[in-house]
Design an enzyme around this catalytic site. Structure first.
Site, PDB file in Angstrom:
ATOM      1  N   CYS A 131       0.837  -1.200   0.000  1.00 57.19           N
ATOM      2  CA  CYS A 131       0.000   0.000   0.000  1.00 57.19           C
ATOM      3  C   CYS A 131       0.873   1.251   0.000  1.00 57.19           C
ATOM      4  O   CYS A 131       0.535   2.248  -0.651  1.00 57.19           O
ATOM      5  CB  CYS A 131      -0.938  -0.009   1.197  1.00 57.19           C
ATOM      6  SG  CYS A 131      -2.145   1.336   1.173  1.00 57.19           S
ATOM      7  N   GLU A 201      -3.937  -5.138  -4.163  1.00 56.21           N
ATOM      8  CA  GLU A 201      -3.931  -3.781  -4.690  1.00 56.21           C
ATOM      9  C   GLU A 201      -4.519  -3.751  -6.099  1.00 56.21           C
ATOM     10  O   GLU A 201      -5.344  -2.891  -6.435  1.00 56.21           O
ATOM     11  CB  GLU A 201      -2.508  -3.200  -4.693  1.00 56.21           C
ATOM     12  CG  GLU A 201      -1.958  -2.846  -3.326  1.00 56.21           C
ATOM     13  CD  GLU A 201      -2.693  -1.686  -2.682  1.00 56.21           C
ATOM     14  OE1 GLU A 201      -3.190  -0.792  -3.418  1.00 56.21           O
ATOM     15  OE2 GLU A 201      -2.792  -1.662  -1.445  1.00 56.21           O
TER      16      GLU A 201
END
Length: 220
Positions: A131, A201
């Site tokens: 992230c 993601e």
């Protein structure tokens, strides 16, 4: 090979797929439909609340006082991003139907929290790292093109900015500092966690692009 080089190698192909995804292409050419971006912003708000909790657990397990403070600050920053930048985006996008936590968001945050609570500090760090790192790489890659849409250009600028890039470099330096202390098995577990959350993601952007919803009605 440094620890961060080893981690990145486990997800390099995923990153290439992220850059090629139509959601990100739509950000830079301005063609991304606003409902897809609204979906992303709403789910990111849900995500960041649990990501902040994951960072707080990393802070509790961090090896030095400075690392504890840094992760605690990042946890606070995640909440501030949710309350600040997302509120700004929501105001500009206009009110839309409030989304519950959707499948990809729930799967991603559940995996993160399970890993940081049950694993070592290195495993937790590897799980939260995509992230940080992928957003920094994406922001850097998209910043040159920016976007003809001012809203999307602001999103790109936030993650391409030197302030965010500096935060990510600090986390990468920490990873490389602890890497030589890890056993081969722990490095392998960390790489698996990194590769998994890197895939999440991609899935997160893809869920927004598809307009993901629960396949059957929920009680709430």
């Amino acid at each position: 090979m440094t620890f961060t080089q080893e981690l990145w190698a486990s997800a390099e192909e995923v990153y290439a797929e992220i850059l090629a995804h139509p959601f990100l292409r739509g950000l830079t050419d301005g063609s991304l439909p606003r409902p897809a971006f609204r979906h992303f912003v709403q789910q990111d708000s849900h995500y960041l609340r649990d990501y902040a909790r994951a960072l707080a657990v990393c802070a509790a397990k961090a090896p030095t006082d400075a690392d504890v403070r840094a992760f605690a600050d990042d946890a606070v920053g995640a909440i501030a991003a949710e309350q600040g930048m997302h509120a700004e985006f929501t105001a500009e996008l206009g009110e839309g139907p409030e989304q519950p936590v959707l499948p990809t968001t729930l799967a991603y945050t559940s995996y993160l929290l399970a890993t940081v609570y049950s694993g070592s500090f290195a495993e937790g760090l590897a799980a939260v790292l995509p992230c940080y790192w992928i957003y920094a790489r994406v922001g850097e890659a998209l910043l040159e093109k920016s976007s003809p849409d001012p809203l999307y250009a602001r999103w790109i600028a936030a993650y391409g900015a030197e302030e965010f890039q500096g935060v990510v470099r600090r986390v990468l330096d920490l990873a490389d500092r602890i890497g030589p202390e890890l056993s081969d098995s722990e490095r392998a577990r960390a790489a698996r966690h990194f590769a998994t959350t890197a895939r999440y993601e991609w899935m997160f952007w893809d869920a927004a692009w598809r307009g993901e919803a629960w396949p059957v009605p929920t009680a709430d």
